[in-house]
Design an enzyme around this catalytic site. Sequence first.
Site, PDB file in Angstrom:
ATOM      1  N   GLY A  74      18.328  65.629  59.162  1.00  0.00           N
ATOM      2  CA  GLY A  74      18.495  66.180  60.500  1.00  0.00           C
ATOM      3  C   GLY A  74      19.901  65.995  61.047  1.00  0.00           C
ATOM      4  O   GLY A  74      20.441  66.899  61.702  1.00  0.00           O
ATOM      5  N   ASN A 154      13.046  62.391  71.167  1.00  0.00           N
ATOM      6  CA  ASN A 154      12.584  61.389  70.209  1.00  0.00           C
ATOM      7  C   ASN A 154      12.100  60.095  70.849  1.00  0.00           C
ATOM      8  O   ASN A 154      11.321  59.369  70.258  1.00  0.00           O
ATOM      9  CB  ASN A 154      13.691  61.079  69.196  1.00  0.00           C
ATOM     10  N   SER A 202      13.958  67.634  59.794  1.00  0.00           N
ATOM     11  CA  SER A 202      14.122  66.547  58.834  1.00  0.00           C
ATOM     12  C   SER A 202      12.793  66.227  58.164  1.00  0.00           C
ATOM     13  O   SER A 202      11.780  66.037  58.841  1.00  0.00           O
ATOM     14  CB  SER A 202      14.647  65.314  59.576  1.00  0.00           C
ATOM     15  N   GLY A 203      12.794  66.170  56.824  1.00  0.00           N
ATOM     16  CA  GLY A 203      11.566  66.010  56.051  1.00  0.00           C
ATOM     17  C   GLY A 203      10.745  64.769  56.388  1.00  0.00           C
ATOM     18  O   GLY A 203       9.519  64.838  56.490  1.00  0.00           O
ATOM     19  N   THR A 240      24.655  69.922  44.453  1.00  0.00           N
ATOM     20  CA  THR A 240      23.428  70.187  43.705  1.00  0.00           C
ATOM     21  C   THR A 240      22.212  69.912  44.574  1.00  0.00           C
ATOM     22  O   THR A 240      22.169  68.899  45.274  1.00  0.00           O
ATOM     23  CB  THR A 240      23.386  69.306  42.436  1.00  0.00           C
ATOM     24  N   CYS A 328      19.333  45.461  72.962  1.00  0.00           N
ATOM     25  CA  CYS A 328      19.382  44.528  71.846  1.00  0.00           C
ATOM     26  C   CYS A 328      18.966  45.173  70.534  1.00  0.00           C
ATOM     27  O   CYS A 328      19.262  44.663  69.474  1.00  0.00           O
ATOM     28  CB  CYS A 328      18.502  43.323  72.134  1.00  0.00           C
TER      29      CYS A 328
END
Lengths: 400, 142
Positions: A74, A154, A202-203, A240, A328
């Site tokens: 991502g 998120n 993102s996987g 690749t 923190c």
Amino acid sequence: MEEKKCIYLDNAATTKTAPEAVEAMLPYFSTWYGNPSSIYSLAAESKKAVTKARETLAGILGAEANEIYFTAGGSEADNWAIKATAEAYADKGKHIITSKIEHHAVLHTCDYLAKRGYEITYVDVDEDGIIKFEDLKRAIRPDTILISVMTANNEIGSLQPIREIGKLAKEHGILFHTDAVQAFGHIPIEVNECHIDMLSASGHKFNGPKGIGFLYIRKGVKIRSFLHGGAQERSRRAGTENVPGIVGMGCAAELAERTMQERAEKERELSGYLIERMEKEIPYCRLNGDRNKRLPNNVNFSFQFVEGESLLIMLDRKGICASSGSACTSGSLDPSHVLLAIGLPHEIAHGSLRLTVSHENTIEEMDETVDAIKEIVKRLRDMSPLYEDFIKKEGKEDVQ
Amino acid sequence: MYSEKVMDHFEHPRNVGEIENASGVGTVGNAKCGDIMRIYLDIDENQIIRDVKFKTFGCGAAVATSSMATELVKGKSVQQAMQVTNRAVMEALDGLPPVKVHCSLLAEEAIHAALWDYAEKNGIQIEGLKRPKTDIHEGEEE
């Protein structure tokens, strides 16, 4: 480290790779290990598998297969979309609009561009963590080239009005990018309906493997390569192909799409139960994020007078994995930018806890978790000078 | 990320609580940064720290350093307590991660702040003790 029993409630950080995805990946490590760019038949299998995964992902989004570009995740997709748009459309303008609650992969990329002559407008969100649409509208200028707003946040799970934003961007001839890392595979997204020009995913956020993601780029969007080298990905992303990763992500996406409704229902039941019990049983706490417009699996609470890292360590000792917006845990002195953006004072932002469930969790686990949080919050408040002052100065009763 | 000693003091903190009519109370840190420590000292007429209690809002390291600091000054003279530096607290805990070193500084400051309060209340001077730098309100306003 030995494996021990744990209640995993950090699915926004990463998810368990689905056994089906692992199974699907395995042959591409040591049987069909050929490089998809090679000419011999061994490689044909790899190439076929990559094509199949691309078609699956495109199908889910209502896109064409040649609009899907595989990346290492991502963050790469976000970096690529924003930096390459800035570069390709600099002649038109150097103004970019985003929100204050984006992931750092977007925010830090925008900061990077701001130091290189671009102007960024960070639009405010309301107290529930939803972008202020009128502010977004007003931020548009003739030299605006890109609007980048996430599909779902998120930390607090708030869903952004991407359909309206896409429409607005289209009306003004501005490109629209959305970071859908938390949303893809969890809620339905259709790129044409929402006028999305670029989308990052993102996987490992939807039970696929780590180290693989993709960027959807609408046909006609003229962004160039971010990684230079070979001619992979239609000469737009060299390197690749991560064939096992691509296969695993494709399999996980197919699984996520097929089971989305039932998973979301289960997650809503679990997260709703957590929210209900915590609000009822723990004093001086608040739910962060919009109560309705949120990801089904997200629960985010602030507990007054308590610091988040302490809470996390104590939960970990009880085998419960969660996360916090406390400073923190971020390695800086400031608590989460998302919690500050929704208007929480620093000391309350420090005491936040994010629990992100999966369909594999159980009600029993939710009970165990609430019981643990109750006990720990009480223990931490009993040693908190802030709570002591609150009880004494406010003349409040210790209701714990 | 934390040593076993830090975890032990975090999970089983020593001397948590308050002392009524304490000889000296010191509060340092601020909520904005996520750490507040308060130390209560009960000091007898021979300037021996008879009892010490603490309350801390903060991370695991903040709780552990408070706990260890109280252990290190308990039963000591005021002068001996002045020797309890942040380094001493850190060493006694078998070290802290670099980002948490400021917690040990806070523990030293909390003790000094409590000693300062004691000295002021009794009109005495403690050698080497300076007015505490940090206070709870510092940095609260933006």
